[in-house]
Write an enzyme that holds these catalytic residues in place. Structure first.
Site, PDB file in Angstrom:
ATOM      1  N   ASP A 107      32.412  43.518  39.389  1.00 51.65           N
ATOM      2  CA  ASP A 107      33.443  44.380  38.795  1.00 51.65           C
ATOM      3  C   ASP A 107      34.628  44.539  39.742  1.00 51.65           C
ATOM      4  O   ASP A 107      35.751  44.801  39.304  1.00 51.65           O
ATOM      5  CB  ASP A 107      32.831  45.747  38.468  1.00 51.65           C
ATOM      6  CG  ASP A 107      33.789  46.632  37.700  1.00 51.65           C
ATOM      7  OD1 ASP A 107      34.649  46.089  36.965  1.00 51.65           O
ATOM      8  OD2 ASP A 107      33.691  47.861  37.819  1.00 51.65           O
ATOM      9  N   ASP A 111      37.010  41.023  39.268  1.00 49.86           N
ATOM     10  CA  ASP A 111      37.765  40.609  38.084  1.00 49.86           C
ATOM     11  C   ASP A 111      39.194  41.142  38.105  1.00 49.86           C
ATOM     12  O   ASP A 111      40.138  40.445  37.708  1.00 49.86           O
ATOM     13  CB  ASP A 111      37.046  41.006  36.794  1.00 49.86           C
ATOM     14  CG  ASP A 111      36.712  42.492  36.722  1.00 49.86           C
ATOM     15  OD1 ASP A 111      37.112  43.240  37.638  1.00 49.86           O
ATOM     16  OD2 ASP A 111      36.049  42.897  35.752  1.00 49.86           O
ATOM     17  N   GLY A 112      39.370  42.360  38.619  1.00 48.98           N
ATOM     18  CA  GLY A 112      40.721  42.911  38.712  1.00 48.98           C
ATOM     19  C   GLY A 112      41.585  42.134  39.691  1.00 48.98           C
ATOM     20  O   GLY A 112      42.762  41.867  39.421  1.00 48.98           O
ATOM     21  N   ARG A 130      45.059  39.962  38.776  1.00 45.43           N
ATOM     22  CA  ARG A 130      46.365  40.130  39.430  1.00 45.43           C
ATOM     23  C   ARG A 130      46.802  38.851  40.150  1.00 45.43           C
ATOM     24  O   ARG A 130      47.975  38.461  40.092  1.00 45.43           O
ATOM     25  CB  ARG A 130      46.312  41.314  40.399  1.00 45.43           C
ATOM     26  CG  ARG A 130      46.213  42.673  39.707  1.00 45.43           C
ATOM     27  CD  ARG A 130      46.301  43.811  40.719  1.00 45.43           C
ATOM     28  NE  ARG A 130      45.126  43.869  41.579  1.00 45.43           N
ATOM     29  CZ  ARG A 130      44.030  44.563  41.277  1.00 45.43           C
ATOM     30  NH1 ARG A 130      43.952  45.211  40.136  1.00 45.43           N
ATOM     31  NH2 ARG A 130      43.006  44.602  42.115  1.00 45.43           N
ATOM     32  N   ASP A 162      35.976  45.049  30.478  1.00 46.39           N
ATOM     33  CA  ASP A 162      35.517  45.598  31.748  1.00 46.39           C
ATOM     34  C   ASP A 162      34.960  47.009  31.560  1.00 46.39           C
ATOM     35  O   ASP A 162      33.873  47.329  32.046  1.00 46.39           O
ATOM     36  CB  ASP A 162      36.682  45.607  32.741  1.00 46.39           C
ATOM     37  CG  ASP A 162      36.267  46.125  34.106  1.00 46.39           C
ATOM     38  OD1 ASP A 162      35.336  45.553  34.703  1.00 46.39           O
ATOM     39  OD2 ASP A 162      36.873  47.100  34.581  1.00 46.39           O
ATOM     40  N   ASP A 207      30.978  48.212  31.871  1.00 48.25           N
ATOM     41  CA  ASP A 207      30.597  49.294  32.790  1.00 48.25           C
ATOM     42  C   ASP A 207      29.806  50.378  32.069  1.00 48.25           C
ATOM     43  O   ASP A 207      28.741  50.808  32.536  1.00 48.25           O
ATOM     44  CB  ASP A 207      31.843  49.919  33.424  1.00 48.25           C
ATOM     45  CG  ASP A 207      32.513  48.999  34.423  1.00 48.25           C
ATOM     46  OD1 ASP A 207      31.858  48.057  34.889  1.00 48.25           O
ATOM     47  OD2 ASP A 207      33.702  49.219  34.719  1.00 48.25           O
TER      48      ASP A 207
END
Length: 260
Positions: free
Chosen positions: A78, A81-82, A86, A99, A103
């Protein structure tokens, strides 16, 4: 109020009214689009998280080592992925929702198991599930309605606490601590050897198992996470009510203009 109404409504246009639902479905199902959002790298990471979480749930009732390793890897992904979104310019609304849903569902499944492992605390776990889902659902909706590009973008004038919470580093620490607390509760049902025997530790924590110690360390973080959920739920409710009031005021203004 009549002044604030148009402002709120104007802010929502760029975010959710670019295309209507039929156009969006046609775009997503067309065979000629230049890029496939479903196959963006961060979304592929999201799919792998779902598979790992599903495998973790499969082992949850009889193989704690496999379950814990798979669950932790799913949670750790987790954090990637962010960054991938970006770095590759592949941020997407679908990815953000995927996402969040992953979660919520992953944590909920673990809490459901804990309700059976600790039946005396079943009501507390049910409350935590309800709070987690309702808080994030209402927050996501309030973010979309007010034109935010991401539910993680919170202005300090809306909530300083939420703005600080959604700082990437803070978010990682709090979410990791929260999940580790639940994992520790899970492992406490399987690990019964005190650390004095397993690690040769002496002193105040000698009679603790290592999952018990982990639970004591991460318990305050879990409490903080759920306090933030309460604040997030309340702020989202106020935003939605404010949008309702603004829209009703605008409707009354338009009705008055028709009769002039």
């Amino acid at each position: 109020m009549s002044t604030n109404g148009p402002t709120v409504l104007t802010r929502r246009r760029p975010s959710i009214d670019i295309v209507d639902a039929k156009v969006a479905v046609d775009l997503a199902t067309a065979q000629t689009y230049s890029e496939n959002v479903f196959l963006f790298v961060p979304n592929l990471i999201g799919y792998s998280r779902i598979i790992l979480a599903a495998l973790s749930l499969h082992y949850m009732s009889y193989h704690p080592k496999y379950c814990t390793v798979l669950y932790c890897i799913s949670c750790l992904l987790d954090a990637f992925d962010g960054h991938a979104a970006r770095a590759l310019g592949q941020a997407s609304k679908f990815g953000a929702v995927l996402d969040m849903v992953t979660d919520r569902c992953t944590t909920t499944c673990l809490l459901c198991y804990l309700t059976s492992a600790y039946p005396e605390y079943a009501l507390a776990f049910q409350f935590l599930i309800t709070l987690d889902f309702s808080s994030h659902y209402m927050h996501m909706n309030s973010s979309l309605i007010t034109g935010s590009k991401s539910h993680k973008q919170v202005d300090s004038d809306v909530s300083r606490l939420l703005r600080a919470y959604y700082n990437p580093r803070t978010l990682f620490v709090v979410c990791a601590g929260n999940e580790l607390f639940y994992i520790a509760l899970y492992l406490m049902k399987w690990v019964h050897t005190p650390m004095s025997e397993s690690f040769g530790i002496t002193g105040a924590f000698a009679d603790f198992t290592w999952p018990q110690l982990l639970a004591y360390i991460c318990g305050p973080i879990c409490a903080l996470k759920n306090f933030v959920n309460l604040v997030q739920l309340w702020k989202a409710a106020k935003i939605l009510v404010g949008v309702d009031l603004a829209e009703r005021a605008k409707a009354r203004e338009e009705e008055l203009l028709k009769h002039q």
